[in-house]
Scaffold this motif. Sequence first.
Motif, PDB file in Angstrom:
ATOM      1  N   SER A 125      51.767  -5.345  52.919  1.00  0.00           N
ATOM      2  CA  SER A 125      53.182  -5.487  52.572  1.00  0.00           C
ATOM      3  C   SER A 125      53.560  -4.929  51.213  1.00  0.00           C
ATOM      4  O   SER A 125      54.707  -4.544  51.006  1.00  0.00           O
ATOM      5  CB  SER A 125      53.587  -6.963  52.643  1.00  0.00           C
ATOM      6  N   ASP A 126      52.639  -4.912  50.264  1.00  0.00           N
ATOM      7  CA  ASP A 126      53.003  -4.357  48.951  1.00  0.00           C
ATOM      8  C   ASP A 126      51.763  -3.762  48.278  1.00  0.00           C
ATOM      9  O   ASP A 126      50.653  -3.819  48.825  1.00  0.00           O
ATOM     10  CB  ASP A 126      53.683  -5.414  48.065  1.00  0.00           C
ATOM     11  N   LEU A 127      51.965  -3.189  47.086  1.00  0.00           N
ATOM     12  CA  LEU A 127      50.858  -2.493  46.432  1.00  0.00           C
ATOM     13  C   LEU A 127      49.733  -3.455  46.059  1.00  0.00           C
ATOM     14  O   LEU A 127      48.549  -3.088  46.092  1.00  0.00           O
ATOM     15  CB  LEU A 127      51.365  -1.731  45.192  1.00  0.00           C
ATOM     16  N   ALA A 128      50.093  -4.704  45.734  1.00  0.00           N
ATOM     17  CA  ALA A 128      49.052  -5.693  45.418  1.00  0.00           C
ATOM     18  C   ALA A 128      48.173  -5.936  46.651  1.00  0.00           C
ATOM     19  O   ALA A 128      46.950  -6.088  46.538  1.00  0.00           O
ATOM     20  CB  ALA A 128      49.687  -6.990  44.937  1.00  0.00           C
ATOM     21  N   ALA A 129      48.798  -5.941  47.821  1.00  0.00           N
ATOM     22  CA  ALA A 129      48.022  -6.133  49.059  1.00  0.00           C
ATOM     23  C   ALA A 129      47.103  -4.941  49.316  1.00  0.00           C
ATOM     24  O   ALA A 129      45.989  -5.100  49.817  1.00  0.00           O
ATOM     25  CB  ALA A 129      48.974  -6.351  50.240  1.00  0.00           C
ATOM     26  N   VAL A 130      47.572  -3.733  48.964  1.00  0.00           N
ATOM     27  CA  VAL A 130      46.714  -2.543  49.123  1.00  0.00           C
ATOM     28  C   VAL A 130      45.498  -2.659  48.203  1.00  0.00           C
ATOM     29  O   VAL A 130      44.359  -2.410  48.610  1.00  0.00           O
ATOM     30  CB  VAL A 130      47.496  -1.240  48.818  1.00  0.00           C
ATOM     31  N   VAL A 131      45.743  -3.069  46.966  1.00  0.00           N
ATOM     32  CA  VAL A 131      44.637  -3.207  46.013  1.00  0.00           C
ATOM     33  C   VAL A 131      43.664  -4.281  46.507  1.00  0.00           C
ATOM     34  O   VAL A 131      42.442  -4.083  46.479  1.00  0.00           O
ATOM     35  CB  VAL A 131      45.182  -3.512  44.595  1.00  0.00           C
ATOM     36  N   ASP A 132      44.178  -5.403  47.021  1.00  0.00           N
ATOM     37  CA  ASP A 132      43.302  -6.439  47.594  1.00  0.00           C
ATOM     38  C   ASP A 132      42.479  -5.875  48.747  1.00  0.00           C
ATOM     39  O   ASP A 132      41.307  -6.196  48.900  1.00  0.00           O
ATOM     40  CB  ASP A 132      44.127  -7.634  48.112  1.00  0.00           C
ATOM     41  N   ARG A 164      42.804  -9.462  36.345  1.00  0.00           N
ATOM     42  CA  ARG A 164      43.438  -8.541  35.408  1.00  0.00           C
ATOM     43  C   ARG A 164      43.253  -7.092  35.868  1.00  0.00           C
ATOM     44  O   ARG A 164      44.177  -6.281  35.802  1.00  0.00           O
ATOM     45  CB  ARG A 164      42.879  -8.710  33.993  1.00  0.00           C
ATOM     46  N   GLU A 165      42.089  -6.784  36.388  1.00  0.00           N
ATOM     47  CA  GLU A 165      41.862  -5.406  36.849  1.00  0.00           C
ATOM     48  C   GLU A 165      42.768  -5.059  38.025  1.00  0.00           C
ATOM     49  O   GLU A 165      43.284  -3.944  38.126  1.00  0.00           O
ATOM     50  CB  GLU A 165      40.387  -5.226  37.230  1.00  0.00           C
ATOM     51  N   LYS A 166      42.975  -6.046  38.904  1.00  0.00           N
ATOM     52  CA  LYS A 166      43.878  -5.790  40.042  1.00  0.00           C
ATOM     53  C   LYS A 166      45.301  -5.530  39.548  1.00  0.00           C
ATOM     54  O   LYS A 166      45.973  -4.618  40.008  1.00  0.00           O
ATOM     55  CB  LYS A 166      43.870  -6.984  40.997  1.00  0.00           C
ATOM     56  N   GLU A 167      45.724  -6.353  38.581  1.00  0.00           N
ATOM     57  CA  GLU A 167      47.070  -6.132  38.016  1.00  0.00           C
ATOM     58  C   GLU A 167      47.165  -4.765  37.358  1.00  0.00           C
ATOM     59  O   GLU A 167      48.175  -4.074  37.470  1.00  0.00           O
ATOM     60  CB  GLU A 167      47.391  -7.217  36.975  1.00  0.00           C
ATOM     61  N   ASP A 168      46.112  -4.368  36.661  1.00  0.00           N
ATOM     62  CA  ASP A 168      46.107  -3.057  35.993  1.00  0.00           C
ATOM     63  C   ASP A 168      46.255  -1.917  37.013  1.00  0.00           C
ATOM     64  O   ASP A 168      47.016  -0.975  36.807  1.00  0.00           O
ATOM     65  CB  ASP A 168      44.805  -2.861  35.205  1.00  0.00           C
ATOM     66  N   LEU A 169      45.524  -2.051  38.110  1.00  0.00           N
ATOM     67  CA  LEU A 169      45.580  -0.992  39.123  1.00  0.00           C
ATOM     68  C   LEU A 169      46.985  -0.915  39.732  1.00  0.00           C
ATOM     69  O   LEU A 169      47.528   0.176  39.943  1.00  0.00           O
ATOM     70  CB  LEU A 169      44.517  -1.274  40.200  1.00  0.00           C
ATOM     71  N   VAL A 170      47.598  -2.073  39.963  1.00  0.00           N
ATOM     72  CA  VAL A 170      48.970  -2.088  40.491  1.00  0.00           C
ATOM     73  C   VAL A 170      49.932  -1.473  39.467  1.00  0.00           C
ATOM     74  O   VAL A 170      50.789  -0.647  39.810  1.00  0.00           O
ATOM     75  CB  VAL A 170      49.406  -3.523  40.867  1.00  0.00           C
ATOM     76  N   THR A 171      49.766  -1.839  38.194  1.00  0.00           N
ATOM     77  CA  THR A 171      50.634  -1.278  37.145  1.00  0.00           C
ATOM     78  C   THR A 171      50.518   0.246  37.126  1.00  0.00           C
ATOM     79  O   THR A 171      51.515   0.965  37.025  1.00  0.00           O
ATOM     80  CB  THR A 171      50.240  -1.825  35.753  1.00  0.00           C
ATOM     81  N   PHE A 172      49.278   0.729  37.258  1.00  0.00           N
ATOM     82  CA  PHE A 172      49.093   2.187  37.297  1.00  0.00           C
ATOM     83  C   PHE A 172      49.805   2.794  38.510  1.00  0.00           C
ATOM     84  O   PHE A 172      50.540   3.776  38.399  1.00  0.00           O
ATOM     85  CB  PHE A 172      47.608   2.555  37.319  1.00  0.00           C
ATOM     86  N   LEU A 173      49.615   2.188  39.695  1.00  0.00           N
ATOM     87  CA  LEU A 173      50.248   2.738  40.907  1.00  0.00           C
ATOM     88  C   LEU A 173      51.768   2.743  40.756  1.00  0.00           C
ATOM     89  O   LEU A 173      52.439   3.697  41.150  1.00  0.00           O
ATOM     90  CB  LEU A 173      49.831   1.933  42.144  1.00  0.00           C
TER      91      LEU A 173
END
Length: 378
Positions: free
Chosen positions: A328-335, A361-370
């Motif tokens: 559903s969202d970029l956070a879900a893709v990272v998960d 924190r790393e997951k949040e960082d990856l989402v921030t980058f995307l």
Amino acid sequence: MRGVSYLLAIPLCIGLSVANAEVLLTEDEIAQTLSHGPWPPDFGVDPSNKVSGNRDAIKLGEAFFADPILSKNREMSCQSCHDPATGFSDALPRAVGKKILDRNTPSLMNLRSHRWFGWAGGSDNIWAQSIAPILHEDEMGHDRDSLKKAISASSYKSAYDDLFGPIAQHESNEVLVNISKALAAYQETLVTGQTSFDRFRNALEAGDTEAASEYSASAQRGLQLFLGRGNCAFCHSGPAFTNGEFHDAGVPYFITETRVDEGRYGGLKALKQSPYTLAGEFSDDPDKSGAWAVNQVRFQHSDFGTFRVPGLRGALHSAPYMHNGSLSDLAAVVDHYDMINMERLHVDGEAILQPLGLSEREKEDLVTFLESLSDDGS
Ligand code: HEC
Ligand code: HEC
């Protein structure tokens, strides 16, 4: 340039008042970052489409795109699914035509950065991909004759005649191809703008540390994961963040319990049967450039269940994600990548994907980058 990169590699703190004012990347990461631009590249005109880049064709294509006249019952336009307000997609997991279709509606931004079109690459050019929904019985449901009739009797007739010659003298199949070429000319103009990632990248290239340090530390750490431990750039490479090829990213390919999406394998079948390829008579390119690709495709078992690597520019605006819209969202893709299910990876050679074991924190960082690939307001 080497000297400058070396300097940038040293974290620089520019005053406490400026949050995150530093460049965290190593020389090697900077070199990799530069390969994701500059943006946008000069795509030039599409030689297979005689009206590519033609202003009248772009205008006509834009009008066609929004007009339900391209569906037989006049209830659906291209825009019904590819809505400009949601990144030229529809915000639904799977597209809804006359029934729920098998796949997610992809965004239409940056089409010229691809060589294959559709999730399975069933077309090798944009105009052929635009023909499919017009004829598909679960989508716009025209046949060639009904389309010619509708356009001949409409206010579009004179614009068509001016651009392509008198419609009355054209076979209905030629009319279909011409309309699709006008649609393609319009869609080629849909290009995402410069983002904060591009400003960072260009500042690195120019050796402007101060400008580069405006890119947040979180986005920089996310970029480092993207290039490094995450291995994302292996597939999401180059200025458009895609290698343009087909991979298995561990997304289930079952549509129902008994029906699977063949992915690239099915796309190759469609391509082999299509008269509308770069190798065919409807390509306007006398050199038939690009035809080698379709001429050389071979069926391989490993194509089964693979899908085209999407570009990531503008992705923030085209949720949900993946060929079936299951995330559903970029956070879900990272998960998804973080906890990738190795048993779902059915293709040899995708060993590049491994569970990443990222911290919160790393997951949040990856989402921030995307997200930083989409913050141009487009
Ligand atoms: C019912 C919804 C729907 C309608 C209407 C529709 N599309 Fe699509 N479009 C899709 C879906 C779903 C896909 C993915 C198809 C696939 O992978 O098999 C797609 C794919 C595409 C692609 C390929 C994009 C890429 O990244 O490769 C293009 C181009 C496109 N559509 C153009 C059009 C045009 C032009 C029209 C109008 C003539 C149109 N579409 C009408 C749902 C729709
Ligand atoms: C082996 C190649 C490969 C690698 C490595 C890879 N991807 Fe992907 N990515 C794909 C493919 C293929 C898809 C589409 C999969 C599908 O629809 O089944 C995709 C889809 C996506 C999407 C959804 C885009 C959309 O429009 O639906 C995002 C976001 C994404 N990847 C980000 C990442 C990130 C972040 C990483 C690293 C953690 C990564 N990818 C690693 C191949 C890859």
